[in-house]
Scaffold this active site. Structure first.
Site: not given
Ligand code: ATP
Ligand code: MG
Length: 498
Positions: A269, A38, A279
């Site tokens: 994760r 995102e 983020k």
């Molecule tokens: P954040 O909470 O940091 O915004 P998010 O999961 O909302 O993380 P996205 O931009 O939706 O962020 O993530 C893109 C991809 O990266 C998703 O498939 C998510 O599952 C994966 N991802 C995010 N954080 C991690 C992590 N700590 N370990 C492994 N994969 C991750």
């Molecule tokens: Mg997200």
């Protein structure tokens, strides 16, 4: 007979690989994965894990991985983040070819899918307030209560939904909900919200829409449009999988998509100690100016890690070595540092440097070498394990800088460095014997004195005649170059700052 050893390095256990190998047994299967960030912030070390899994597995099995911006939420997304994400996935060493997509390009399909659900009695417009919807959802112990709008006729729902689209109702006045099961033990199946009204400018579609799909509704549709075979996501989406499957099955029945449909698989994760991988929280640090920006070298963002000196290879290695499992893992920061050392160790040419310099005066220099102005040439390997890279030269003189911590007036037990009466080797140079030190007015050590032990130069016949237990690094005062060295500590002193 010679024993056969596997040449391939042992790969970390990774159940996703097993799933792919199982699916490849079906003829004509092409693996298609996606990395779906995102664009609401910069990528962090957790994303690196997801990038390496998605791009890495697709490459390993001859498939494709798409880079897809999951930009269904108009409020938090910006072009700056899109650009930074593109740059960082490339920096890590991955490429998507022509497969760069935006979820917002699919808003029309998502809208048509919603109408198809409404027509089949599988979705309805709920005019309850957000609080009412929340309050009637029930909890683990209690089933939800049906909305008074749940049994409205499809034609009426369709008309209302079109009014929503045409901006005939204020933000928050009503939502579109799936009509599944208000008593499901899985709360995510209790008529989840699919669309909401939000008059917000979108970075890609501008003001064209005032209704926006929810992430959980949009994501399966995005996967199906792109014919993703394996939709890998993190564990928190496990409870959403039944809805993912329900939605795509219903849309396939409606003729919008064809089997085989994408399947979702969840992995744990990756978290790193002393930093946060969210983020939203990293954004707060940037916005409150607690760090110098998204690429502050203490930040766990890929931009920050790059600035701090981590290589893409080291980050990929850490991600690959951590495998894929069904539990969230905490990795110690040292694991990343170790991966970096391992990468740099093989390639990087060596040089000596002193970070906290203390003068070392060799008092018998003129006597041993025939004059104070004499410079003694020394040779050192360019790389200690790679003789093919040759040697480099440096000069030893009567005054050198040594590391402050390599001297102690009263040595702690087991110290093999410099202290009065002890001998050490100046690396690639000569053996010296410490005779004492000078102090300044504050009582701190200002210089160390020593004598050169004759005929001990490294690489000469007598070098091993005098045995020493310690070897220390040095730079000669006459040809040392000043350098700025930045030492970074952890961003948070707590191991798990969350
Ligand atoms: P954040 O909470 O940091 O915004 P998010 O999961 O909302 O993380 P996205 O931009 O939706 O962020 O993530 C893109 C991809 O990266 C998703 O498939 C998510 O599952 C994966 N991802 C995010 N954080 C991690 C992590 N700590 N370990 C492994 N994969 C991750
Ligand atoms: Mg997200």
């Amino acid at each position: 007979m010679s024993a056969a050893f596997p040449k391939e390095p042992v790969k970390a256990s990774n159940f996703l690989r097993n799933i792919i190998e199982r699916d490849l047994q079906t003829p004509n299967t092409q693996i298609r994965t996606r990395f779906p960030p995102e664009p609401n912030g910069y990528l962090h070390i957790g994303h690196a894990k997801s990038i390496c899994l998605n791009f890495g597995l697709a490459a390993e099995y001859g498939g494709h991985c798409h880079l897809r911006f999951d930009d269904t939420n108009p409020e938090k997304e910006e072009q700056e983040y899109v650009d930074a994400i593109v740059e960082m996935v490339h920096w890590l060493g991955f490429d998507w070819g022509a497969h760069l997509y935006y979820a917002s390009d699919y808003f029309d399909v998502m809208y048509r899918a919603a109408e198809a659900l409404i027509e089949r009695g599988l979705a309805y417009v709920d005019e309850q307030s957000a609080e009412q919807i929340r309050a009637t959802r029930g909890d683990f112990a209690t089933p939800g209560t049906a909305s008074p709008f749940r049994d409205r006729a499809p034609a009426e729902n369709l008309a209302r939904f079109r009014e929503m689209r045409d901006a005939r109702h204020p933000d928050g006045a009503m939502v579109l909900r799936a009509r599944i099961d208000m008593a499901s033990p899985n709360i995510n199946l209790r008529d989840p919200t699919l669309y909401r009204i939000r008059r917000a400018h979108h970075h890609n579609t501008g003001d064209r829409w005032c209704i926006y799909p929810m992430y959980t509704y949009a994501h399966p549709i995005e996967d199906a449009i792109e014919r993703i075979t394996h939709s890998f996501c993190t564990l928190e989406f496990e409870d959403q999988r039944p809805f993912y499957d329900w939605l795509l099955e219903k849309l396939a029945q409606a003729g919008l998509f064809e089997h085989p449909l994408p399947r979702q698989y969840e992995f744990g994760r990756l978290n790193l100690t002393h930093v946060m991988t969210s983020k939203r929280k990293l954004k707060a640090l940037v916005e409150q100016s607690l760090v110098s920006g998204w690429d502050d070298p203490r930040m766990p963002t890929l931009a920050g890690l790059r600035r701090r000196g981590y290589t893409p290879q080291s980050i990929r290695k850490m991600a690959d070595d951590s495998g894929a499992s069904k539990t969230n893992i905490w990795l110690d920061h040292h694991v990343l540092d170790f991966a970096l050392r391992e990468h740099l160790d093989g390639d990087v040419v060596r040089a000596m440097a002193v970070l906290e310099p203390l003068p070392l005066v060799l008092d018998n220099w003129a006597e041993v070498f025939g004059g104070q102005a004499h410079r003694e040439p020394c040779r050192a390997p360019v790389h200690p394990q790679r003789p093919e890279l040759g040697t480099r030269g440096c000069e030893l003189g009567p005054r050198v800088w040594i590391e402050r911590e390599d001297f102690a007036e009263v040595p702690p037990e087991g110290l093999f460095r410099l202290f009065p009466g002890n001998k050490v080797r100046l690396k690639y140079g000569v053996v010296v014997e410490c005779t004492g030190c000078e102090k300044n007015a504050r009582g701190e050590v200002a210089a160390v004195h020593a004598r050169v032990v004759p005929d001990t130069k490294s690489g000469t016949a007598g070098a091993d005649a005098v045995k020493v237990k310690g070897t220390i690094t040095w730079v000669a005062a006459h040809d040392a170059v000043a350098a700025e060295v930045r030492l970074f500590e952890h961003l948070f002193s707590a191991e798990q700052p969350d």
